[in-house]
Design a protein around this motif. Structure first.
Motif, PDB file in Angstrom:
ATOM      1  N   LEU A 218      -3.859   1.241  -2.218  1.00  0.00           N
ATOM      2  CA  LEU A 218      -2.658   0.420  -2.094  1.00  0.00           C
ATOM      3  C   LEU A 218      -1.894   0.773  -0.821  1.00  0.00           C
ATOM      4  O   LEU A 218      -1.430  -0.115  -0.089  1.00  0.00           O
ATOM      5  CB  LEU A 218      -1.764   0.598  -3.314  1.00  0.00           C
ATOM      6  CG  LEU A 218      -0.473  -0.235  -3.336  1.00  0.00           C
ATOM      7  CD1 LEU A 218      -0.794  -1.720  -3.234  1.00  0.00           C
ATOM      8  CD2 LEU A 218       0.340   0.063  -4.587  1.00  0.00           C
ATOM      9  N   GLY A 219      -1.750   2.068  -0.555  1.00  0.00           N
ATOM     10  CA  GLY A 219      -1.081   2.491   0.674  1.00  0.00           C
ATOM     11  C   GLY A 219      -1.802   1.965   1.908  1.00  0.00           C
ATOM     12  O   GLY A 219      -1.172   1.488   2.860  1.00  0.00           O
TER      13      GLY A 219
ATOM     14  N   CYS B 244      -3.754  -0.694   2.064  1.00  0.00           N
ATOM     15  CA  CYS B 244      -3.588  -2.155   2.121  1.00  0.00           C
ATOM     16  C   CYS B 244      -2.247  -2.523   2.753  1.00  0.00           C
ATOM     17  O   CYS B 244      -2.171  -3.396   3.625  1.00  0.00           O
ATOM     18  CB  CYS B 244      -3.693  -2.744   0.714  1.00  0.00           C
ATOM     19  SG  CYS B 244      -3.370  -4.525   0.657  1.00  0.00           S
ATOM     20  N   LYS B 245      -1.178  -1.857   2.332  1.00  0.00           N
ATOM     21  CA  LYS B 245       0.156  -2.171   2.854  1.00  0.00           C
ATOM     22  C   LYS B 245       0.239  -1.915   4.361  1.00  0.00           C
ATOM     23  O   LYS B 245       0.833  -2.706   5.113  1.00  0.00           O
ATOM     24  CB  LYS B 245       1.205  -1.347   2.105  1.00  0.00           C
ATOM     25  CG  LYS B 245       1.369  -1.761   0.657  1.00  0.00           C
ATOM     26  CD  LYS B 245       2.084  -0.726  -0.180  1.00  0.00           C
ATOM     27  CE  LYS B 245       3.538  -0.618   0.166  1.00  0.00           C
ATOM     28  NZ  LYS B 245       4.240   0.295  -0.768  1.00  0.00           N
TER      29      LYS B 245
ATOM     30  N   VAL C 182      -1.705  -4.643   6.210  1.00  0.00           N
ATOM     31  CA  VAL C 182      -0.939  -5.898   6.255  1.00  0.00           C
ATOM     32  C   VAL C 182       0.067  -5.837   7.397  1.00  0.00           C
ATOM     33  O   VAL C 182       0.230  -6.797   8.170  1.00  0.00           O
ATOM     34  CB  VAL C 182      -0.235  -6.164   4.913  1.00  0.00           C
ATOM     35  CG1 VAL C 182       0.788  -7.293   5.044  1.00  0.00           C
ATOM     36  CG2 VAL C 182      -1.257  -6.532   3.835  1.00  0.00           C
ATOM     37  N   LYS C 183       0.756  -4.712   7.517  1.00  0.00           N
ATOM     38  CA  LYS C 183       1.743  -4.562   8.599  1.00  0.00           C
ATOM     39  C   LYS C 183       1.081  -4.631   9.966  1.00  0.00           C
ATOM     40  O   LYS C 183       1.682  -5.118  10.930  1.00  0.00           O
ATOM     41  CB  LYS C 183       2.485  -3.232   8.445  1.00  0.00           C
ATOM     42  CG  LYS C 183       3.423  -3.187   7.247  1.00  0.00           C
ATOM     43  CD  LYS C 183       4.101  -1.822   7.132  1.00  0.00           C
ATOM     44  CE  LYS C 183       5.027  -1.766   5.919  1.00  0.00           C
ATOM     45  NZ  LYS C 183       5.648  -0.427   5.772  1.00  0.00           N
TER      46      LYS C 183
ATOM     47  N   ALA D  37      -7.253  -5.587   4.823  1.00  0.00           N
ATOM     48  CA  ALA D  37      -6.215  -5.451   3.803  1.00  0.00           C
ATOM     49  C   ALA D  37      -6.650  -6.089   2.492  1.00  0.00           C
ATOM     50  O   ALA D  37      -6.414  -5.541   1.412  1.00  0.00           O
ATOM     51  CB  ALA D  37      -4.916  -6.085   4.295  1.00  0.00           C
TER      52      ALA D  37
ATOM     53  N   CYS E 171      -6.870  -4.046  -1.070  1.00  0.00           N
ATOM     54  CA  CYS E 171      -6.127  -4.454  -2.265  1.00  0.00           C
ATOM     55  C   CYS E 171      -7.059  -4.876  -3.395  1.00  0.00           C
ATOM     56  O   CYS E 171      -6.734  -4.703  -4.567  1.00  0.00           O
ATOM     57  CB  CYS E 171      -5.163  -5.596  -1.917  1.00  0.00           C
ATOM     58  SG  CYS E 171      -3.557  -4.998  -1.353  1.00  0.00           S
TER      59      CYS E 171
ATOM     60  N   GLU F 159       2.181  -5.016  -7.403  1.00  0.00           N
ATOM     61  CA  GLU F 159       2.323  -4.771  -5.974  1.00  0.00           C
ATOM     62  C   GLU F 159       1.026  -5.049  -5.222  1.00  0.00           C
ATOM     63  O   GLU F 159       1.041  -5.550  -4.091  1.00  0.00           O
ATOM     64  CB  GLU F 159       2.772  -3.334  -5.724  1.00  0.00           C
ATOM     65  CG  GLU F 159       3.225  -3.081  -4.294  1.00  0.00           C
ATOM     66  CD  GLU F 159       3.842  -1.719  -4.092  1.00  0.00           C
ATOM     67  OE1 GLU F 159       4.328  -1.453  -2.979  1.00  0.00           O
ATOM     68  OE2 GLU F 159       3.854  -0.921  -5.052  1.00  0.00           O
TER      69      GLU F 159
ATOM     70  N   GLN G 201       0.570  -7.758  -2.199  1.00  0.00           N
ATOM     71  CA  GLN G 201       0.040  -7.362  -0.896  1.00  0.00           C
ATOM     72  C   GLN G 201      -1.238  -8.121  -0.555  1.00  0.00           C
ATOM     73  O   GLN G 201      -1.452  -8.504   0.604  1.00  0.00           O
ATOM     74  CB  GLN G 201      -0.211  -5.851  -0.874  1.00  0.00           C
ATOM     75  CG  GLN G 201       1.051  -5.008  -0.876  1.00  0.00           C
ATOM     76  CD  GLN G 201       1.901  -5.246   0.355  1.00  0.00           C
ATOM     77  OE1 GLN G 201       1.397  -5.379   1.470  1.00  0.00           O
ATOM     78  NE2 GLN G 201       3.213  -5.302   0.172  1.00  0.00           N
TER      79      GLN G 201
ATOM     80  N   GLU H   7      -0.208 -11.499   0.620  1.00  0.00           N
ATOM     81  CA  GLU H   7       0.255 -11.462   2.012  1.00  0.00           C
ATOM     82  C   GLU H   7      -0.932 -11.332   2.969  1.00  0.00           C
ATOM     83  O   GLU H   7      -0.947 -11.950   4.048  1.00  0.00           O
ATOM     84  CB  GLU H   7       1.220 -10.296   2.210  1.00  0.00           C
ATOM     85  CG  GLU H   7       2.523 -10.393   1.429  1.00  0.00           C
ATOM     86  CD  GLU H   7       3.466 -11.440   2.016  1.00  0.00           C
ATOM     87  OE1 GLU H   7       3.118 -12.071   3.034  1.00  0.00           O
ATOM     88  OE2 GLU H   7       4.560 -11.632   1.440  1.00  0.00           O
TER      89      GLU H   7
END
Length: 494
Positions: A284-285, A287-288, A291-292, A299, A303, A315, A319, A322
């Motif tokens: 998850l970390g 993936c986030k 995304v950024k 990503a 996810c 969450e 993500q 997104e």
């Protein structure tokens, strides 16, 4: 001198008498303690007491004491059949099968043809084979079959077999039944709190539940008992390294050092791909951060890894939604964000993200009129008109007699594009993403001349005219037919 001799004789005589009394007392005690357990088919008093002591030791699982008493009894009387029976039974329960078999065979030598002894010896062989089979199929990865061997055979006839209990715990961990593994090792450690393998396996079970602090305490206790224990050292230092990498990744993500965070998350994930309870956080970390960074495809993959572990993690759904927007997977983004809204209906941020995704999906489903005319969205109106005239001439059906159906379709599409982009108001609304009624679906209430815009008409002259030499009126009738114009529009042309 006679007196001294007499005195010496009296002292010697007195010592001799005391010695005889003590020896007789010791001999009497031995007779009581070491007499056969069965006297004429019935237990004697001392034998009964010893027998009760053995049973009590077995009851409280003090098998070493019970075996010590039985060994003493057999040493005192090697023909004591009852002692062999109990010793064989205890050794079988402890899965000391070779020693147990020796005692059963000794007993059969005393009581040939005893059906009860034959039955227990047969059970011993079955149990021994089942334990060997469980080890073999465990190595082959058939954990279910191995558990069946242990639970249905080995632990039935050898319920105190430490090897079988520990193998069962390993199987429970292999099948990800960590709670049961913790329970089983709890029973083992209650009997032997310094059992190194039980400490290791219990620590591993807590590790895979991501209860890392408890896992570390078990590893540390084992290492205090044996600092050079290989598996305990690997587990302890492996966990410490994992936690260090995870912290570095989280810190870099928080500090905006996104590329370093990506490297650390991937490094942490490589340490133990099977640690699902912890890897869900790492994926998850990752993936986030991706995304950024705008790395949509990566990503989505990260996810998806999260959702394969926990399909209801909101969450992760957000993500991934997104991330799918980044790669223009509009339908996938809407599906993920709708699922997230369903699970967290009061979260307005998720609702806003869903609205963005739905708008993007809707825009993706309308035709790209700029692309149809072959121009960018920033060109002036004059360029749009120029592009339209060029394409209308190119795809005029009368100039494409060999592919008339395709030409008709393209001609209508070009005309529809110009209806929107050739009108300043409609073009502005289209650029804003507004849903214009009938946008591109018809020619409007004012009628539409596919060869003109803003009331201006354009006349194309082809060498030789239309086939058959027909004039302008017929030409306009044919155009009207191809463009599906209404009769009222035709009257305007006439």
């Amino acid at each position: 001198m006679a007196a001294n001799l007499c005195g010496f004789d009296m002292v010697a005589w007195r010592g001799f008498i005391y010695t005889v009394i003590i020896l007789n007392f010791v001999f009497f005690c031995e007779l009581i303690l070491l007499q056969p357990l069965i006297v004429d088919g019935k237990p004697g008093d001392a034998a009964a007491a010893l027998y009760e002591r053995i049973l009590e030791s077995i009851k409280v699982k003090k098998y070493s004491e019970a075996l010590a008493d039985l060994n003493a009894a057999i040493e005192a009387d090697p023909a004591l059949a009852e002692a062999y029976w109990h010793r064989a039974s205890i050794l079988r329960q402890l899965c000391r099968y070779e020693e147990s078999e020796e005692n059963y065979k000794k007993l059969l030598g005393m009581k040939p043809g005893n059906s009860a002894v034959d039955k227990e010896l047969s059970q011993l062989h079955q149990t021994q084979n089942a334990l060997d089979s469980a080890k073999d199929v465990f190595e082959l990865g058939d954990f279910t079959k191995a558990l069946e061997y242990l639970e249905k055979v080995v632990l039935v006839f050898s319920p105190e077999c430490s090897k079988a209990k520990l193998l069962k715990v390993r199987l429970l961990i292999a099948t990800k039944d960590y709670s049961s593994a913790i329970s089983e090792t709890g029973y083992i450690l209650k009997e032997d709190e310094d059992n190194l393998e039980a400490l290791l396996l219990r620590g591993n079970a807590y590790y895979y539940l991501a209860d890392h602090d408890i896992a570390i305490r078990h590893y540390q206790k084992g290492l205090r008992l044996d600092p050079e224990h290989g598996e305990l050292k690997r587990s302890y230092f492996g966990l410490k390294n994992l936690l260090k990498k995870t912290k570095s990744a989280d810190d870099n993500a928080s500090d905006g050092k996104l590329r370093l965070a990506v490297e650390d998350y991937k490094a942490a994930l490589s340490l133990d791909p099977n640690h699902s309870a912890h890897n869900v956080h790492l994926h998850l970390g990752l993936c986030k951060v991706l995304v950024k960074l705008g790395r949509g495809n990566e990503a989505v993959t990260s996810c998806t890894e999260v959702l394969e572990i926990d399909e209801d993690l909101v969450e992760a759904l957000v993500q991934r939604g997104e991330a799918r927007l980044l790669i223009e997977d509009w339908e996938g983004a809407v599906a993920d964000l709708r699922s997230a809204v369903k699970r967290s209906p009061r979260d307005m941020n998720i609702r806003k993200a869903l609205m963005r995704a739905e708008k993007s999906l809707k825009l993706s489903q309308r035709k790209d009129w700029y692309k149809i005319l072959g121009v960018s969205g920033t060109v002036p109106m004059s360029e749009i008109k120029k592009a339209y005239k060029k394409l209308a001439l190119k795809w005029h059906p009368d100039k494409n007699v060999d592919n008339r159906e395709e030409a008709e379709a393209r001609f209508r599409e070009i005309a529809a594009a110009y209806e929107i982009l050739g009108d300043e108001d409609k073009r502005t609304r289209y650029d804003r993403g507004e849903d214009i009624d009938g946008m591109g679906m018809g020619m409007g209430s004012r009628g539409f001349n596919p060869f003109g815009g803003g009331g201006q008409q354009f006349t194309f002259h082809f060498g030789g005219g239309f086939p058959g030499g027909f004039g302008g009126l017929l030409q306009m009738l044919i155009i009207a037919k191809f463009c599906n114009l209404e009769s009222r529009s035709m009257e305007m042309f006439i």
